[in-house]
Design an enzyme around this catalytic site. Structure first.
Site: not given
Length: 330
Positions: A195-196, A199, A224, A248-249, A277
């Site tokens: 998911h990251d 980055k 990201h 996801h954010h 998260d």
């Protein structure tokens, strides 16, 4: 879709026409009067499930023909048909052409039909097995690629090493407690594991900065999810992995990023990873702060339940920790 296409090859055209007339209701039959013509049909009109070839033909005998078929079209089931059945012929046919059945002339239509039915079943079984094997290989390759992407992210930042795996662990536990199907749980696991990924384009000094981030630095970090989506979008996942990474954010009330989605606009898989998260991040040490601990992390999602975070997912997450003694051990 099952393949029942059959090619009959014999230099005696009357025999071919007789079989074609009597068996056309059961099978999709094509005919060829020579090995050369048979190979041309295989190349231009295939794929065929079965090829039946006479042994004695001018220019190219049946053994040579079936050997070539085996080399060029290995999935086609091969049958030898001849009026000169002997051990030598049978041995050559089996060893060189790897024939499935050996029929002798004159061959009654009933016997031919039985042999074709068996051969078609065998062909379709082999194709189905290969598809399963190919799918398993594809899944294995996909898993390896996801793992490599996860390592790529975490190799840049020692503070977040293992973060994605721990988020995946909690996300899967939440999904199981929700009673989601295994395929959906697997989707959650894969998406959480990377998911990251976005980055990788965030400067390392931003990720490891010990003090507060400037508005500009925060804006860069907030890119990201979109960057991760762009990285994953070209990959042909079976499920919406790239969209989950993008979301996801997001938050239920629209206060999240990058799209400001609200409520049902956000996938349930994304909502699960969002909660996992937040909890994992607050439980872990960061360059700019020490771990806040599990209790504060759970307090955060409980306080914002129904506002930022899905109520059912929050309740399940709280129960996992408070009643089921969940921990982040990988």
């Amino acid at each position: 879709m099952a393949n029942n296409k059959v090619l009959l090859v014999d230099d005696e055209e009357q025999i071919l026409l007789s079989f074609q007339r009597r068996l056309k209701k059961q099978f999709n039959l094509d005919i060829a009067t020579s090995g050369k013509q048979g190979l041309e049909k295989l190349d231009s009109e295939g794929p065929y499930a079965v090829v039946v070839s006479d042994y004695r033909m001018p220019e190219m005998d049946g053994v040579h023909f079936l050997k070539t078929v085996k080399q060029n079209h290995p999935d086609v089931v091969r049958i030898m048909l001849t009026g000169f059945a002997d051990i030598h012929t049978a041995t050559k046919a089996v060893n060189q052409g790897q024939v499935f059945r050996f029929l002798t002339k004159p061959c009654p239509p009933r016997d031919m039909a039985e042999a074709l039915e068996q051969s078609i079943r065998y062909h379709n079984f082999i194709i189905s097995e290969r598809e399963v094997i190919d799918l398993k290989r594809w899944r294995k390759s996909l898993e390896q690629m996801v793992a490599a992407l996860a390592r790529l992210v975490e190799s840049r930042d020692a503070y977040t090493a293992g973060h994605q795996q721990r988020v995946a662990l909690l996300s899967v536990a939440i999904g199981r407690a929700m009673g989601l199907e295994e395929q959906t749980i697997d989707t959650v696991r894969l998406a959480a594991t990377i998911h990251d990924i976005g980055k990788v384009y965030v400067p390392l000094e931003f990720l490891t900065k010990p003090g507060s981030l400037s508005p500009l630095e925060l804006d860069v970090i907030h890119t990201h999810p979109q960057v991760g989506y762009e990285i994953l979008k070209p990959i042909e996942f079976e499920s919406p992995i790239s969209r989950i990474v993008l979301e996801h954010h997001e938050r239920l009330d629209g206060s999240g990023y990058p799209q400001g989605l609200i409520g049902s606009e956000i996938l349930v898989e994304s909502k699960i990873i969002t909660v996992a998260d937040v909890v994992e991040a607050m439980c872990s040490h960061r360059p700019y702060r020490p771990s806040r601990g599990v209790n504060k992390a759970l307090g955060e999602i409980e306080q914002k339940k129904g506002v930022c975070y899905d109520p059912e997912i929050v309740d399940i997450c709280l129960e996992l920790f408070r009643k089921n003694n969940f921990n982040f051990q990988i």
